[in-house]
Design an enzyme around this catalytic site. Sequence first.
Site, PDB file in Angstrom:
ATOM      1  N   TYR A  25       3.466  -8.880  -4.893  1.00 23.91           N
ATOM      2  CA  TYR A  25       4.676  -8.460  -5.547  1.00 23.91           C
ATOM      3  C   TYR A  25       3.586  -8.507  -6.621  1.00 23.91           C
ATOM      4  CZ  TYR A  25       5.319 -13.673  -7.480  1.00 23.91           C
ATOM      5  OH  TYR A  25       5.766 -14.794  -7.807  1.00 23.91           O
ATOM      6  N   THR A  26       4.465  -7.252  -7.838  1.00 25.98           N
ATOM      7  CA  THR A  26       3.626  -7.351  -8.750  1.00 25.98           C
ATOM      8  C   THR A  26       3.702  -8.013  -9.820  1.00 25.98           C
ATOM      9  OG1 THR A  26       5.750  -5.826  -9.429  1.00 25.98           O
ATOM     10  CG2 THR A  26       4.304  -5.100  -8.924  1.00 25.98           C
ATOM     11  N   GLU A  89       1.218  -3.548  -3.145  1.00 27.15           N
ATOM     12  CA  GLU A  89       2.220  -4.178  -4.477  1.00 27.15           C
ATOM     13  C   GLU A  89       4.027  -4.189  -3.590  1.00 27.15           C
ATOM     14  OE1 GLU A  89       1.223  -5.902  -6.466  1.00 27.15           O
ATOM     15  OE2 GLU A  89      -1.089  -6.780  -6.846  1.00 27.15           O
TER      16      GLU A  89
END
Length: 243
Positions: A25-26, A89
């Site tokens: 995840y970002t 991402e």
Amino acid sequence: MQITDAPSPNHDERRHKVDMLVLHYTGMETGQGALDRMRDPEAKVSAHYMVWEDGRVVRLVDESRRAWHAGLSSWQGDDDLNSRSIGIEIVNGGHDFPLPGRRLPPYPEPQIAALIELCQAIVTRHGIPQARVAGHSDIAPRRKIDPGEHFPWPRLAEAGVGLWPDEAAGAGCVWMGGDPGGLNRLLGAIGYDITDVPSALRAFQRRFLPDAVTAMADARTLRRLAHVAEAYAAASAPSSPQA
């Protein structure tokens, strides 16, 4: 699936054949902030793709090139995972930007649908084994916790992306409690770096027991560990010759 190009300068030459898919995840406040960072040459980070909440997909680095997403990491005895993997991402604030009440932000349905379609294409294109689909926390358990215990691994596995042995089906697995090295052995058999066993165990729970991320080797965790290791061994076994 429509893919938009937003090239990043942060890539170099691969040293190995692609045989892994790594999901992140970002962990930033906005997707645009994450995209800008991955396109900043000073940041020296990137990924091959980014998937927005509404399902839009951005390609930052061509799959033939080594994106800089995995960092110091290992899986199943391999290192330099940037050279071996495709990195995706997924826009999500994660643990750093939770919702009110410290709730982890959900992964919206359009995002997961697009992610599955993208992953299916990548796994097929490169012949990536299901036991080589991992989260950032799996490959770097001492440093990373993404894509988080709220990530829908079972949904991806149903679509043929990664492994998710059903917990109920493994309820009868027997933990060989008399084996003092059994915990380390099974974590290592799945693929975890056991240099730091508590971190590896926590990463295992974050993925396979997301409601019990404690780093404690309780009975449920040990049964689940034995079952998952068994499933990974079966998935990694050479196929029998056809008669």
